[in-house]
Enzyme design. Structure first.
Site, PDB file in Angstrom:
ATOM      1  N   ASP A 223       0.829  -1.202   0.000  1.00 23.25           N
ATOM      2  CA  ASP A 223       0.000   0.000   0.000  1.00 23.25           C
ATOM      3  C   ASP A 223       0.873   1.266   0.000  1.00 23.25           C
ATOM      4  O   ASP A 223       1.858   1.343   0.740  1.00 23.25           O
ATOM      5  CB  ASP A 223      -0.853  -0.042   1.282  1.00 23.25           C
ATOM      6  N   GLU A 299       1.708  -0.591  -4.950  1.00 27.28           N
ATOM      7  CA  GLU A 299       0.667   0.389  -5.243  1.00 27.28           C
ATOM      8  C   GLU A 299       1.371   1.734  -5.231  1.00 27.28           C
ATOM      9  O   GLU A 299       1.538   2.355  -4.187  1.00 27.28           O
ATOM     10  CB  GLU A 299      -0.454   0.371  -4.198  1.00 27.28           C
TER      11      GLU A 299
HETATM   12  C1  GLC Z   1      -4.241   2.927  -0.622  1.00 26.03           C
HETATM   13  C2  GLC Z   1      -5.458   2.052  -0.501  1.00 26.03           C
HETATM   14  C3  GLC Z   1      -6.609   2.902  -0.102  1.00 26.03           C
HETATM   15  C4  GLC Z   1      -6.297   3.505   1.248  1.00 26.03           C
HETATM   16  C5  GLC Z   1      -4.989   4.281   1.212  1.00 26.03           C
HETATM   17  C6  GLC Z   1      -4.485   4.567   2.591  1.00 26.03           C
HETATM   18  O1  GLC Z   1      -4.360   3.833  -1.631  1.00 26.03           O
HETATM   19  O2  GLC Z   1      -5.673   1.368  -1.710  1.00 26.03           O
HETATM   20  O3  GLC Z   1      -7.812   2.204  -0.068  1.00 26.03           O
HETATM   21  O4  GLC Z   1      -7.322   4.372   1.639  1.00 26.03           O
HETATM   22  O5  GLC Z   1      -3.973   3.543   0.592  1.00 26.03           O
HETATM   23  O6  GLC Z   1      -4.029   3.392   3.184  1.00 26.03           O
END
Ligand code: GLC
Length: 575
Positions: A223, A299
């Site tokens: 994340d 991500e």
């Molecule tokens: C990422 C996740 C999202 C979350 C954010 C904070 O982007 O995919 O859902 O709110 O991180 O952890």
């Protein structure tokens, strides 16, 4: 293939047929809150997933990625973790996780879990200890505490804004009731950012990795993998207007002391800092100590793609989400450009491209592709949003877009429910909304709840078979019978059968390990390429074109005569 082509460009992906599984895998994202609920309390759970795994085998996916199911106060749907090594009771127990994973592995499906390292929950013992400790102490140094500005420290340390809206700093109160230091939270105030310059923090996360690796997981989706390191001195930053909420680099025309990186872009001092890479090299070496090709997937909302490729250098992660592809409009020239750029950028570091159209943070592509007004990531759509999508156009484009995506070499991600053709739920009542974005912007941005509604399994039953009670943490629309999985199984032309057919053909023809040769001159609205024995032709325009020669093995819409209608993709094989 009969049609003459004037020019063929070859885009090669540097892979061989015996390469690692993740290079070509189709990975299905499970959002545990909304997949299947075994207890009937309205919240999906791990035993619910276990009970429904067979349907994913039938669908034909290689792996599942589960959004967080760890102990959490659920202020950001589990992305606020209070214990990285346990399961939240709303989802079950560690034993339920083990059982789910064992069943998945029995079915030949790999399991990826979500790692949330940028921030913890404010209920994590690391943070409560930091709060209780003295200013300047070792425990405080695990997070990003700073003195405020102004005469009495009444102003935040800098001007950074939370991704969810509002300031990125919150001031704490000392035990004697006086105002104290501020802590950084790039997301909600319940999600304090960890200090990744701290060796102690690094050691904790190595242990978290090992905990799940020892349990047998096949990898981690990481994340906010572009956010862990912040620029020295935490300089002020004002995003460019087109910056996007999750970190589009934007342009340099506004901003206080914009940090211009080597690409000439105005990079926020909290995204894509060089220092993140040594962390991922470290994690790579942890994963290497395990057998079975464990993986890391970033991500990272980083542009351009040549820069995102740094996350997947041979000694870092294996994959990074291709959000540039996700954000590309349904428009032939743009699609072709992004496909070229994706394959060539990742190839420079020997990595496969990934492809993705939907996830739990974006408007579902069956709605997004028919929006007629700008819609920045995270804004969501609700009843009052401009540019409301036509659901028929949206689904048609979504089916065509997915059929294009699944013909590409590399690894593809599917978000639960897209195989059912689910649209975004636009008319959720305000009182039901839960995304912190909605609250932090006072309803100005609807946020992401519309893509997170529990998915339908059987028509005509309470909760469409999500559970047996009809309870649902976000209300399900009343007209979802037609989207239910059971309404689509073995139904010719259903979206589910389209996905199943595409995944079967993709596997049979090893498309994930292939390479593409562009076919040109089919018209300005067409994206067409050969990938091994399959020719993919996507007509992203409104008018029909002549169907190129070949045996149709997949069509995103029914075909009549020798035409390929608008918003339609076909796969052709030799006659
Ligand atoms: C990422 C996740 C999202 C979350 C954010 C904070 O982007 O995919 O859902 O709110 O991180 O952890």
């Amino acid at each position: 293939m009969g049609r003459a082509t004037s020019k063929v460009t070859i885009m090669t992906l540097a892979v061989s047929p015996d390469s690692e599984w993740w290079r070509s895998a189709v990975i299905y994202q499970i959002y545990p809150r909304s997949f299947a609920d075994s207890t009937g309390d309205g919240m999906g759970d791990l035993p619910g997933i276990t009970a429904r795994l067979d349907s994913l085998k039938t669908l034909g996916v290689d792996a599942i990625w589960l959004s967080p199911f760890f102990t959490s106060p659920q202020k950001d749907a589990g992305y606020d973790v209070a214990d990285y090594c346990d399961v939240d009771p709303i989802f079950g127990t560690l034993a339920d996780f083990d059982a789910m994973q064992a069943k998945a592995h029995d079915l030949g499906i790999r399991v990826i879990v979500d790692l949330v390292p940028n921030h913890s929950s404010d209920q994590h013992v690391w943070f409560t200890e930091a709060l209780a400790a003295d200013e300047g102490s070792e425990a405080r140094d695990h997070y990003m505490f700073r003195e405020g500005k102004g005469e009495t420290g009444e102003l935040p340390p800098n001007n950074w804004e939370s991704v969810f809206g509002g300031p990125a700093w919150t001031r704490v109160t000392r035990p004697d009731g006086t105002p104290g230091q501020w802590y950084l939270h790039l997301f909600d105030s319940s999600q304090p950012d960890l200090n990744w310059k701290s060796e102690w923090v690094r050691a904790q996360f190595r242990d978290v990795l090992r905990f799940w690796l020892d349990r047998g997981v096949d990898g981690f989706r990481v994340d906010v993998a572009h956010g862990l390191i912040k620029a020295e001195g935490l300089p002020d930053y004002t995003p460019a207007p087109d910056g996007g909420s999750m970190g589009g680099s934007g342009s340099t025309d506004v901003g206080l002391e914009p940090a211009i990186d080597s690409d000439g872009r105005n990079t926020p001092p909290y995204w894509a800092q060089e220092g993140v890479h040594e962390i991922y090299r470290d994690w790579h070496s942890v994963l290497e100590q395990y057998d079975g090709e464990r993986v890391l997937c970033a991500e990272a909302w980083v542009e351009p793609l040549t820069k995102l490729a740094h996350w997947v250098r041979p000694d870092e992660m294996q994959q990074a989400f291709n959000f540039t592809y996700l954000e590309t409009p349904w428009q032939a020239a743009s699609l072709r450009r992004v496909i070229d750029n994706s394959i060539s950028s990742f190839a420079t570091v020997g990595a496969p491209s990934t492809w993705v159209l939907s996830n739990h943070d974006v408007v579902r592509h069956a709605s997004r592709l028919a929006l007629t007004a700008e819609n920045p990531q995270g804004a969501g759509i609700g009843p009052k949003s401009p540019g409301q999508p036509d659901p028929v156009v949206g689904l048609r484009r979504a089916r065509a877009a997915t059929s294009l995506m699944l013909g590409l070499p590399g690894s593809a991600y599917i978000y639960q429910g897209e195989e059912l053709g689910l649209p975004e739920v636009i008319d959720l009542p305000d009182s039901a909304r839960q995304d912190p974005t909605w609250f932090r912007t006072n309803g100005e941005r609807y946020g992401r709840d519309g893509c997170r509604v529990p998915i339908p399994w059987e028509p005509g039953t309470p909760g469409y078979g999500f559970n047996s009670t009809g309870a649902s943490w976000l209300p399900q629309p009343t007209d979802w019978d037609r989207y239910a999985r059971a309404s689509q199984v073995d139904v010719e032309g259903s979206t589910l059968e389209l996905y199943r057919a595409a995944l079967a053909l993709r596997a049979e023809n090893s498309l994930g390990l292939g390479s593409i040769e562009w076919i040109e001159n089919l018209g300005p609205d067409v994206v067409a390429f050969r990938n091994g024995a399959i020719t993919v032709v996507a007509n992203a325009g409104a008018s029909a074109i002549e169907l190129p020669a070949g045996r149709v093995v997949l069509a995103s819409e029914p075909l009549a005569g020798s035409e390929l209608p608008g918003d339609t993709t076909v796969w052709l094989a030799a006659e």
